[in-house]
Structure formats: structure tokens, C-alpha cells
Design an enzyme around this catalytic site. Structure first.
Site, PDB file in Angstrom:
ATOM      1  N   ASP A  18       1.160  -1.140   0.035  1.00 56.51           N
ATOM      2  CA  ASP A  18      -0.036   0.010  -0.075  1.00 56.51           C
ATOM      3  C   ASP A  18       0.830   1.189  -0.153  1.00 56.51           C
ATOM      4  O   ASP A  18       1.549   1.529   0.941  1.00 56.51           O
ATOM      5  CB  ASP A  18      -0.904   0.095   1.273  1.00 56.51           C
ATOM      6  CG  ASP A  18      -1.771   1.200   1.267  1.00 56.51           C
ATOM      7  OD1 ASP A  18      -1.334   2.154   0.819  1.00 56.51           O
ATOM      8  OD2 ASP A  18      -3.127   1.218   1.452  1.00 56.51           O
ATOM      9  N   HIS A  19       0.972   1.819  -1.125  1.00 54.49           N
ATOM     10  CA  HIS A  19       2.209   2.736  -1.206  1.00 54.49           C
ATOM     11  C   HIS A  19       2.020   3.865  -0.362  1.00 54.49           C
ATOM     12  O   HIS A  19       3.069   4.760   0.076  1.00 54.49           O
ATOM     13  CB  HIS A  19       2.328   3.220  -2.709  1.00 54.49           C
ATOM     14  CG  HIS A  19       1.411   4.165  -3.263  1.00 54.49           C
ATOM     15  ND1 HIS A  19       0.241   3.852  -3.719  1.00 54.49           N
ATOM     16  CD2 HIS A  19       1.675   5.641  -3.604  1.00 54.49           C
ATOM     17  CE1 HIS A  19      -0.307   4.915  -4.167  1.00 54.49           C
ATOM     18  NE2 HIS A  19       0.509   5.860  -4.074  1.00 54.49           N
ATOM     19  N   HIS A  51      -5.967   2.440   1.082  1.00 49.70           N
ATOM     20  CA  HIS A  51      -5.173   3.481   1.657  1.00 49.70           C
ATOM     21  C   HIS A  51      -5.904   4.383   2.655  1.00 49.70           C
ATOM     22  O   HIS A  51      -5.378   4.670   3.723  1.00 49.70           O
ATOM     23  CB  HIS A  51      -4.929   4.695   0.415  1.00 49.70           C
ATOM     24  CG  HIS A  51      -4.477   4.071  -0.620  1.00 49.70           C
ATOM     25  ND1 HIS A  51      -3.311   3.391  -0.857  1.00 49.70           N
ATOM     26  CD2 HIS A  51      -4.753   4.557  -1.996  1.00 49.70           C
ATOM     27  CE1 HIS A  51      -3.141   3.107  -1.937  1.00 49.70           C
ATOM     28  NE2 HIS A  51      -3.894   3.507  -2.801  1.00 49.70           N
TER      29      HIS A  51
HETATM   30  O1  LIG Z   1      -3.431   3.835  -5.578  1.00 48.43           O
HETATM   31  C1  LIG Z   1      -3.780   4.849  -6.249  1.00 48.43           C
HETATM   32  O2  LIG Z   1      -3.285   5.934  -5.914  1.00 48.43           O
HETATM   33  C2  LIG Z   1      -3.205   6.968  -6.640  1.00 48.43           C
HETATM   34  C3  LIG Z   1      -2.882   8.243  -5.982  1.00 48.43           C
HETATM   35  O3  LIG Z   1      -1.461   8.217  -5.292  1.00 48.43           O
HETATM   36  P1  LIG Z   1      -0.717   9.304  -4.807  1.00 48.43           P
HETATM   37  O4  LIG Z   1       0.565   8.606  -4.202  1.00 48.43           O
HETATM   38  O5  LIG Z   1      -0.347  10.115  -6.254  1.00 48.43           O
HETATM   39  O6  LIG Z   1      -1.470  10.084  -4.011  1.00 48.43           O
HETATM   40  C4  LIG Z   1      -4.525   7.192  -7.316  1.00 48.43           C
HETATM   41  O7  LIG Z   1      -4.404   8.481  -8.396  1.00 48.43           O
HETATM   42  C5  LIG Z   1      -4.890   5.880  -8.212  1.00 48.43           C
HETATM   43  O8  LIG Z   1      -6.077   6.056  -8.785  1.00 48.43           O
HETATM   44  C6  LIG Z   1      -4.931   5.003  -7.018  1.00 48.43           C
HETATM   45  O9  LIG Z   1      -5.040   3.633  -7.772  1.00 48.43           O
END
Ligand SMILES: O=C1O[C@H](COP(=O)(O)O)[C@@H](O)[C@H](O)[C@H]1O
Ligand code: NDP
Length: 499
Positions: A178-179, A241
């Protein structure tokens, strides 16, 4: 970051968007900081019949923004090998196995292997099964698998996938990414709570009125319409997230910093989140879909006009909702969440709104702790002070701190930390199956209630903060969303424009 263990990474999906945009730059940054052992090699796989030379050109292009010197770039790409590979073809795993053994010898990798699955999740089960059948995972060293999201599409499919995976890898070798858990300010939440008595002593329903988690994006669905239209904001952002952030905010402080203690705290918090009935979903959650609109002087098409999106799509690009946490610490405190695409600006923030000492309900008089996650990072705390000119009047004061751009340039990016942790075997910032399972149980009931409700999906114009229903939801409790755009801070000298 310390110098990592020797490792062979086998990357599935090496020609894909994620690999190019995130993984190669992250790997390069680790390489540049010497956070990777000299003993590393990467095999990139996908169906395209690329040569090693072409693969090196693609990687060089992907890391161009990092401004590598020529020798740095040449040294980095020399560790990468490409193998054309169809994940459904058993014979291809034999070829992969031979190349892996060869590189293991060449780079003295001690049999340590990390399988990074940057592919659509429908392939995950088949890949791990084949890795086992081909004997690729039978090495002396560690064998770990890193999985991209989404982990299943509901509890049932996630459970099935989990069983397939655990028939090959023990849970401690499964790293579900989960980045957001790799982001600096998300990692800061527990530190902030555990090291500031001022905050932790107030961290409960005695003092907190409501908690707000906003993940706003100015981008639309870009080129990912095919995936997104099948997924929607609830599963794309809330199931993973947002619920992860909520669990870090709501959990009891762990007794130590061990992976197990933190995970158990998060799981307990998620288990206390109320699972809604369909009626409660209707009362507590709203969805929205963007229509054409204007943002930063530019016109944008509506969601249904985006590439690969059905013209009668009912997929939500926005979610707002209220979670309730049924435990002694949080009973009665709404946890409002919202996320959406094509909102007014990119801004990921947490607002903790404290109760007022008086009956004054004006938001401007409440203490609010804001944690800025991105694009800027930092904190602000609004307090009340006496007005300079009037003896009995108060005026709000905001203490504000943001990391400056220099500091941010030196903080590791999310994927960089997470790749390093996976090589090191530290799963603290990855999601355990128990967390994933509970998160699906929480959102499945919302999805099901929405699927049964055929009333039109509320809309909002691109460049706004979502449909009216999202504001009504919070107003029904006598509350309001806290949202000051960054321009507000810039105008008051609280945020420098370059940060
Ligand atoms: O996991 C996801 O995250 C992105 C947003 O990530 P961020 O690090 O740029 O805030 C989101 O745009 C995408 O739809 C989703 O799959
Ligand atoms: N892109 C992003 O920003 C994010 C992506 N993710 C997740 O990461 C994963 C990958 O996403 P993304 O990179 O965008 O997807 P892409 O569609 O860009 O890439 C998919 C990859 O899979 C390969 N592939 C497809 N079918 C096969 C097959 N049968 N055998 C071998 N390789 C195959 C493709 O290569 P080829 O066609 O050459 O075979 C390609 O390398 C997904 O799970 C996604 O949800 C998560 C967060 C953000």
C-alpha cells in the site's frame, strides 16, 4: 538507509506503466544512495519480445528525471536483464529458472529472491503456483513476493487469492504494497502520537470532536479508465489507503515498535469499525461522479467522456462517508473520509478537530491539528489567542510547519522505502492479510448497498470539492469539512511557494 542484502529481483510486468513511472526510478535512487548491495540483479519479464539493450534504453528513459551521470546510468542498467515471458506458459518458467540460477552465480546472490508482481491481480495466483512448480523458489536464501494492489475485488475473491498465495509462500514472505504506507507523513502518524504528550493525552472522544481524512486529486482517470471503471473510488482508495490511515489514527499505541505489535493494533482498530447495514450506508456514505468542468483555467471532460469509460457508467469517482468506531476510545467520534478525482487541487490531509471548551460551534474557534501528507508535508495547529485590539475578543492563530523543498528532495519516496523494506524483510509498512480481510468486510457492505440502489449517482463539476451531498452529510452532524487550499497559506506567508 542501510546497505541491503544481496538479491535477485524478478519483476513481472516490466514493460508496464507502474514499472516505468515508479519502480525503476525508486530502484535507481536506492542504487545511487548505495542502499543496494553490489550483489543485485533484476530480471524484467513481460510478453513483449524486448532485448536486454532495449530494456536498458527503457530504464534509462524512466530514470532520466533523476539526472544520472553517464557512468551511473551505465552501471545501474548493467544489472538488468530482460526475459520475454507469458505468465500462463509453464515452459517459460523453466527458461526463467535457468536465467535466475545463472545470475545467482554471477552476482553471488545467496539464493535470495524477491518476486515483484506489478501486474493485474488476476495473474497473481497463477504466477506463484508456477514459480513453485518450476522450483524457482527452492533456493537456500529468502524467497519473498511483493504484490501490487488491488488485493482482490471483494472479501471472497481476496480470501481465495490469499489461500492460493499461502499455499506457496508463508504469510511473513508475502508483502502487500500500500504505497501510502511508504509516505513520510503517514509513517509520522505514530511518532507524532507517541512522542507528544500534548496530543496523545487528548487523543480520544473526551477531547476530539471529529476526525477528517481527505485524499483529493486534481487528476482525472488519465489512461486508466479500463481499470478504474471496473473499480471506482471506494475500492481504489477507501478499501486500502484510507482505511490504513484510519487504523493508524485510531489504534491503541503499540507497546513497542515491532511489526507484530503495530499490526495487531491496526487490526484491532479495523475490527472496531462498525459494519453498516444498507440503511446505515444510505445515511452515512455518498458517492459522486465528475461531469465536465474547469480547473486551473483549463476545461476538462466529464468522467463518462474519458477513454475506456462506459458512456452510461455509474462508477463513482468520489466517495465521502462517516465511519464509526465502536470502542471506548472513539465511541461517538465521527471519522469522516472523502476522496475524489478532478477536485480543486491535489491535497492529502488529516484534520483532527478538537472539542470546544465553550458552546461556541464556530469552526474558526476550534483547535484543529492538520497533518499535511502531500503535496506539501508538515503540520499546523490552530489555537485561540486574545485579539490585539480588543480585550475580550479572541482571534484564531495558526502555528504552521511545512518541510521545505530541499528537505523533501532528500526524503525517500514511498516506493523507494518499501522496496528497501521488502529486500530487508521488514513488513511493518505492508498490509497483513488480517487488515486486508477486515477492510474488505467494511467496504463490501457499502458496495453492495450502492449496487442495489439504482437512483442516479450524484454528480459534481470537475474543479469542485465533490457533490453537495458530501457537504450535507457532515452538516447533518453540525460539522463542516476543514479545507484551506494551499493558496490560503501562501497568502498569509505560512507556506513558501517553492515548497
Ligand atoms: O493507488 C492509487 O493511488 C493514486 C494516488 O496516489 P498518490 O501517491 O499520487 O497520491 C490514485 O491516483 C490511483 O487512482 C490509485 O490507484
Ligand atoms: N500504474 C499505476 O499508477 C499503479 C498501478 N498499480 C497496480 O500495479 C499493477 C500493474 O499496473 P500497471 O503497470 O499500471 O499496468 P500495465 O497495464 O501498464 O502493465 C501490465 C504489465 O503486465 C504485462 N502482462 C500482461 N499480460 C501478461 C501476460 N499474460 N504475461 C506476462 N506479462 C503480461 C504487460 O506487458 P506485456 O503486454 O508486454 O505482456 C505489462 O508489463 C496493477 O496491479 C495495478 O493495479 C497500483 C498503483 C498505481
Amino acid at each position: 538507509m542501510n546497505n541491503s542484502k544481496p538479491v535477485l529481483m524478478i519483476l513481472f510486468g516490466a514493460t508496464g506503466d507502474l514499472a516505468k513511472r515508479k519502480l525503476y526510478p525508486a530502484f535507481f535512487r536506492l542504487f545511487r544512495q548505495q542502499a543496494l548491495s553490489d550483489h543485485f540483479a533484476v530480471i524484467g519479464t513481460a510478453r513483449r519480445p524486448w532485448s536486454d539493450e532495449h530494456f536498458h534504453e527503457v530504464i534509462a528513459d524512466a530514470i532520466a528525471d533523476e539526472n544520472p551521470t553517464e557512468p551511473e546510468q551505465a552501471a545501474f542498467v548493467s544489472h538488468f536483464y530482460y526475459q520475454s515471458h507469458d505468465v500462463g506458459d509453464a515452459s517459460h518458467y523453466q527458461v526463467l529458472s535457468q536465467l535466475a540460477d545463472k545470475l545467482d552465480n554471477k552476482y553471488q546472490l545467496a539464493g535470495n529472491r524477491l518476486y515483484y508482481l506489478a501486474m493485474a491481480p488476476r495473474f497473481f495466483g497463477q504466477i506463484v503456483t508456477q514459480l513453485k512448480s518450476a522450483g524457482i523458489i527452492d533456493t537456500e536464501g529468502f524467497n519473498r513476493v511483493v504484490l501490487e494492489k488491488p488485493f482482490g475485488t471483494d472479501f471472497e475473491s481476496a480470501n481465495e487469492l490469499s489461500q492460493q498465495l499461502t499455499s506457496v509462500f508463508p504469510e511473513q514472505d508475502i508483502f502487500r504494497i500500500d504505497h501510502y504506507l511508504g509516505k513520510e507523513m503517514i509513517q509520522n502518524i505514530l511518532t507524532l502520537r507517541a512522542t507528544n504528550s500534548l496530543l496523545e493525552s487528548q487523543w480520544s472522544n473526551k477531547h476530539i470532536e471529529n476526525v477528517q481524512i481527505t485524499f483529493a486529486e486534481a487528476l482525472g482517470v488519465e489512461q486508466r479508465g479500463g481499470y478504474y471503471d471496473q473499480t471506482g473510488a471506494l475500492k481504489d482508495m477507501v478499501q486500502n489507503h484510507i482505511l490504513q490511515v484510519l487504523s493508524l489514527l485510531a489504534m491503541e499505541l503499540p507497546t513497542g515498535t515491532s511489526e507484530t505489535a503495530i499490526r495487531e493494533g491496526k487490526v484491532a482498530a479495523l475490527r472496531a469499525v462498525k459494519i453498516y447495514t444498507p440503511d446505515e450506508v444510505a445515511k452515512n456514505f455518498v458517492r459522486g461522479q465528475y461531469t465536465a468542468g474547469r480547473l486551473n483555467h483549463e476545461d476538462f471532460a466529464g468522467y463518462r467522456e474519458e477513454p475506456a469509460v462506459a458512456e452510461d457508467s455509474r462508477t463513482e469517482t468520489f466517495v465521502a462517508g462517516k465511519f464509526e468506531i465502536d470502542n471506548d476510545r472513539w465511541r461517538g467520534v465521527p471519522f469522516y473520509v472523502r476522496t475524489g478525482k478532478r477536485l480543486t487541487e491535489k491535497g492529502t490531509r488529516i484534520n483532527i478537530v478538537f472539542k470546544n471548551l465553550t458552546d461556541n460551534t464556530d469552526l474558526a474557534t476550534k483547535n484543529v491539528l492538520t497533518i499535511y501528507i502531500q503535496p506539501t508535508e508538515g503540520f499546523s495547529l490552530s489555537l485561540n489567542g486574545k485579539s490585539l485590539d480588543a480585550q475580550y475578543e479572541t482571534s484564531p492563530i495558526r502555528l504552521s510547519y511545512r518541510h521545505d523543498s530541499k528537505m523533501m528532495a532528500n526524503t525517500p519516496e514511498a516506493y523507494e522505502r518499501l522496496m528497501h523494506d521488502a529486500i530487508d524483510g521488514d513488513a511493518t509498512n505492508f498490509t497483513h492479510w488480517d487488515e486486508v480481510a477486515q477492510s474488505w468486510k467494511i467496504v463490501d457492505v457499502i458496495r453492495q448497498a450502492w449496487d442495489q440502489d439504482q437512483t442516479p449517482v450524484p454528480t459534481y463539476a470537475a474543479g469542485t470539492m465533490g457533490p453537495k451531498e458530501a457537504f450535507d452529510l457532515v452538516a447533518a452532524d453540525g460539522n463542516e469539512w476543514v479545507w484551506q487550499p494551499d493558496t490560503w497559506f501562501i497568502e498569509r506567508g505560512l507556506l513558501k511557494t517553492e515548497s
